[in-house]
Enzyme design. Structure first.
Site, PDB file in Angstrom:
ATOM      1  N   GLY A  25      27.589  -9.217 -15.685  1.00 51.36           N
ATOM      2  CA  GLY A  25      27.513 -10.338 -16.555  1.00 51.36           C
ATOM      3  C   GLY A  25      28.555 -11.637 -16.648  1.00 51.36           C
ATOM      4  O   GLY A  25      29.092 -11.970 -17.470  1.00 51.36           O
ATOM      5  N   LEU A  55       9.839  -8.400 -15.534  1.00 49.34           N
ATOM      6  CA  LEU A  55       8.946  -8.659 -16.889  1.00 49.34           C
ATOM      7  C   LEU A  55       7.699  -8.188 -16.779  1.00 49.34           C
ATOM      8  O   LEU A  55       7.064  -8.566 -15.775  1.00 49.34           O
ATOM      9  CB  LEU A  55       9.433  -9.907 -17.619  1.00 49.34           C
ATOM     10  N   HIS A  89      18.714 -17.630  -9.996  1.00 54.73           N
ATOM     11  CA  HIS A  89      18.460 -17.119  -8.690  1.00 54.73           C
ATOM     12  C   HIS A  89      19.350 -17.498  -7.768  1.00 54.73           C
ATOM     13  O   HIS A  89      19.350 -18.669  -7.685  1.00 54.73           O
ATOM     14  CB  HIS A  89      16.993 -17.050  -8.273  1.00 54.73           C
ATOM     15  N   LEU A 149       7.053 -13.744  -9.372  1.00 56.53           N
ATOM     16  CA  LEU A 149       8.507 -13.555  -9.071  1.00 56.53           C
ATOM     17  C   LEU A 149       9.157 -14.696  -8.593  1.00 56.53           C
ATOM     18  O   LEU A 149       8.654 -15.369  -7.483  1.00 56.53           O
ATOM     19  CB  LEU A 149       8.805 -12.151  -8.430  1.00 56.53           C
ATOM     20  N   GLU A 176      26.360 -21.195 -10.149  1.00 58.81           N
ATOM     21  CA  GLU A 176      25.228 -20.501 -10.870  1.00 58.81           C
ATOM     22  C   GLU A 176      26.043 -20.648 -12.144  1.00 58.81           C
ATOM     23  O   GLU A 176      25.084 -21.170 -13.211  1.00 58.81           O
ATOM     24  CB  GLU A 176      25.151 -18.953 -10.774  1.00 58.81           C
TER      25      GLU A 176
HETATM   26  C1  GRF Z   1      23.544 -13.284 -10.041  1.00 64.31           C
HETATM   27  O1  GRF Z   1      23.829 -13.564  -8.563  1.00 64.31           O
HETATM   28  C2  GRF Z   1      22.088 -13.901 -10.363  1.00 64.31           C
HETATM   29  O2  GRF Z   1      21.811 -15.023  -9.643  1.00 64.31           O
HETATM   30  C3  GRF Z   1      21.352 -12.673  -9.886  1.00 64.31           C
HETATM   31  O3  GRF Z   1      22.304 -11.634 -10.198  1.00 64.31           O
HETATM   32  C4  GRF Z   1      23.603 -11.854 -10.357  1.00 64.31           C
HETATM   33  C5  GRF Z   1      24.131 -11.550 -11.515  1.00 64.31           C
HETATM   34  O4  GRF Z   1      25.533 -11.634 -11.594  1.00 64.31           O
HETATM   35  N1  GRF Z   1      19.988 -12.542 -10.678  1.00 64.31           N
HETATM   36  P1  GRF Z   1      26.288 -11.587 -13.117  1.00 64.31           P
HETATM   37  O5  GRF Z   1      25.947 -10.215 -13.585  1.00 64.31           O
HETATM   38  O6  GRF Z   1      25.700 -12.743 -13.736  1.00 64.31           O
HETATM   39  O7  GRF Z   1      27.951 -11.606 -12.799  1.00 64.31           O
END
Ligand code: GRF
Length: 225
Positions: free
Chosen positions: A15, A97, A113, A148, A178
């Site tokens: 998270g 989903l 992603h 997907l 991210e």
């Molecule tokens: C992230 O790298 C996201 O892109 C992928 O899963 C990971 C989740 O990381 N889908 P977090 O749980 O937000 O730390």
């Protein structure tokens, strides 16, 4: 200022992306309110992060629905639907989903992603980028469609790959970008600056190219306007 968007976030694990969204709402960079966090994993650390911010958490433990897979997906749908969200955010949600979930929240679901899509949909993105000897990696936020990791791209943030990178060092660098692009996207959607029509995405009424917005400092400035 328009009303705050109601956001439900789906998670499965650590998270850290959720954390950046919680902070983004708290600091008002995002004109939104996370009304609930839903996890398929009762041990997800993200649940603790949500509770620290006083956010409603719901667990639909997939292990309780091993035989009745359909029931699991229905429960997830009901958990989200009751909040009537403006935006559903997949933040490391590791389940696919259902078609009916996606059509019920048409144009309202976004996912992050850890690759520069369309490169490397699916899993093990960092290892695949290293094996291919890529020099650049990054992350993508996109609208979710039935296919997907293939929905219309909103924004991408790039990071360099260094010769001595490991999967872990690359993952850490990509996660940093991210967090930035997820907050930026959510903020732009909640302020009505980003809109979707079918497979097209618009920023301030301007049609974006297939790769969406390239994240840079000008995006950060836009968030403060
Ligand atoms: C992230 O790298 C996201 O892109 C992928 O899963 C990971 C989740 O990381 N889908 P977090 O749980 O937000 O730390």
């Amino acid at each position: 200022m328009t009303r705050k968007s109601k956001i439900v976030v789906l998670i499965s694990g650590n998270g850290s992306n959720l954390q950046s969204l919680l902070e983004g709402c708290h600091s008002k960079i995002i004109n939104g309110e996370i009304v609930a966090v839903v996890s398929n994993n009762p041990h997800a650390f993200g649940l603790k992060r949500a509770k620290t911010f006083g956010i409603n958490t719901l667990v639909i433990d997939e292990n309780n629905y091993k035989i009745e897979k359909k029931t699991f997906h229905e429960k997830v749908y009901e958990a989200v639907k009751q909040f009537n969200p403006d935006l559903v955010i997949l933040a490391g949600y590791m389940k696919i989903l259902t078609k009916s979930f996606i059509s019920s929240f048409q144009d309202k679901i976004i996912n992050i992603h850890p690759s520069l899509l369309p490169k490397y949909p699916g899993l093990n993105t960092h290892q695949r980028a290293l094996t291919a000897k890529d020099e650049i990696s990054g992350a993508t936020v996109h609208f979710v469609t039935e296919k997907l990791d293939s929905g219309p791209i909103i924004i991408q943030g790039e990071v360099p790959i260094f010769p001595n990178d490991t999967e872990q060092s690359l993952r850490t660098r990509v996660l940093e970008i991210e967090h930035k692009i997820f907050v930026a996207t959510t903020s732009l959607i909640c302020s009505g600056k980003i809109k979707r029509a079918d497979d097209k995405v618009f920023l301030n009424e301007n049609l974006l190219g297939k790769q969406g917005i390239k994240y840079d400092n000008s995006i950060e400035r836009m968030l403060k306007e």
